[in-house]
Motif scaffolding. Structure first.
Motif, PDB file in Angstrom:
ATOM      1  N   THR A 184     -24.887  24.682  32.036  1.00 45.17           N
ATOM      2  CA  THR A 184     -23.758  24.205  31.240  1.00 45.17           C
ATOM      3  C   THR A 184     -23.918  24.646  29.799  1.00 45.17           C
ATOM      4  N   LYS A 238     -11.331  19.222  24.670  1.00 45.32           N
ATOM      5  CA  LYS A 238     -11.393  19.525  26.098  1.00 45.32           C
ATOM      6  C   LYS A 238     -12.755  20.097  26.476  1.00 45.32           C
ATOM      7  N   VAL A 239     -13.259  20.986  25.633  1.00 50.90           N
ATOM      8  CA  VAL A 239     -14.573  21.593  25.877  1.00 50.90           C
ATOM      9  C   VAL A 239     -15.661  20.533  25.783  1.00 50.90           C
ATOM     10  N   GLU A 242     -15.606  18.231  28.877  1.00 55.15           N
ATOM     11  CA  GLU A 242     -16.147  18.930  30.040  1.00 55.15           C
ATOM     12  C   GLU A 242     -17.680  18.997  29.971  1.00 55.15           C
ATOM     13  N   LYS A 245     -19.024  15.582  30.833  1.00 53.44           N
ATOM     14  CA  LYS A 245     -18.926  15.358  32.279  1.00 53.44           C
ATOM     15  C   LYS A 245     -20.115  15.998  33.000  1.00 53.44           C
ATOM     16  N   ASN A 246     -20.386  17.242  32.641  1.00 61.27           N
ATOM     17  CA  ASN A 246     -21.487  17.957  33.280  1.00 61.27           C
ATOM     18  C   ASN A 246     -22.831  17.281  33.005  1.00 61.27           C
TER      19      ASN A 246
END
Length: 274
Positions: A184, A238-239, A242, A245-246
């Protein structure tokens, strides 16, 4: 013995000055492991030149992996290292002459107070300079309004990294907790410091040990923290989500995305009030 891990990429402009600063250290019991990440300029020529001058102190890693990015490049170097103490080095900074000496003394002091084979990480402040080494701010921490105590809680450190990789020294025990690593968008200093904060001990030296050079090619910069800076970060929400989340999944949902975001907001509000 100490290993210094240096990942390079198109660093011809400043690399020689950085290497000169390494070989001007008061502490000399070290070896530099260099992995080039696919440079197309004269970086490799500079590395080979210094390697010929210091054959016992430099080892060039040729692994044929090509360009894999700074995070994976540094982690490959870390995987190779076998010394008890390890430091990370960027290609464009300049180390103060006693940087290694002070780091070694501090980590030995901390090791003497804790269990054997416990992961330990020490980091320091930096002096921000421009490409010509003119001082922008004597303290990166003050410039960025950084509270080092954030590093004592891995969940806060996940929300806001305060550990700068080029100042880090770790012991060999850290390797046991940072592999495997996530596929990630994370940097090696944040990944390593999160895991040490979670399973070991983090401390800091409250003084700069490095000239942190700012220029157009910086992968990570030292922009002054402000309200405007915070708003610019929001545009990448948004980045950021994400990424969270990862990371939440990688840590088996020990912390939720909402919790990380909440911590991020609180930390930044505190920074704006500093």
């Amino acid at each position: 013995m100490l290993d210094i891990l240096l990942s390079t990429y198109n660093g011809e402009k400043y690399l020689a000055q950085q290497l000169d600063s390494l070989f001007a250290q008061t502490y000399r019991n070290f070896k530099v492991y260099i992995r080039d990440d696919g440079s197309i300029d004269k970086t490799l020529d500079i590395i080979r030149y210094y390697s010929k001058r210091n054959p016992q102190l430099i080892e060039i890693i040729n692994d044929n992996y090509g360009n894999i990015g700074a995070f994976k490049s540094f982690m490959r170097l870390l995987n190779i290292s076998q010394s008890h103490y390890i430091m990370f080095c960027d290609q464009d900074d300049i180390w103060f002459p006693k940087k290694i000496e002070k780091a070694i003394l501090k980590i030995k002091e901390i090791e003497s107070k804790h269990e054997n084979n416990k992961p330990i990480l020490i980091f320091t402040d930096l002096t921000i300079v421009d490409e010509n080494l003119n001082v922008i701010n004597r303290s990166f921490w003050k410039h960025q309004k950084i509270d080092c105590r954030i590093s004592l809680n891995w969940k806060n450190l996940l929300a806001q990294n305060v550990v700068t990789g080029c100042t880090i020294i770790i012991n060999q025990a850290v390797k046991s907790i940072v592999f495997p690593y996530p596929e990630t968008n994370i940097v090696h200093d944040q990944w390593i410091s999160i895991n040490v904060s979670k399973k070991g001990y983090i401390f800091w030296i409250n003084e700069p040990t490095i000239y942190y050079r700012q220029h157009n090619e910086n992968l990570e910069g030292a922009k002054k923290f402000s309200l405007q800076y915070s708003f610019k970060k929001i545009t990448k929400i948004k980045v950021i989500i994400e990424f969270y989340k990862n990371m939440s999944l990688f840590f088996n949902n020990e912390i939720s995305v909402i919790n990380i975001i909440a911590r991020k907001i609180i930390i930044n509000i505190q920074r704006l009030m500093m």
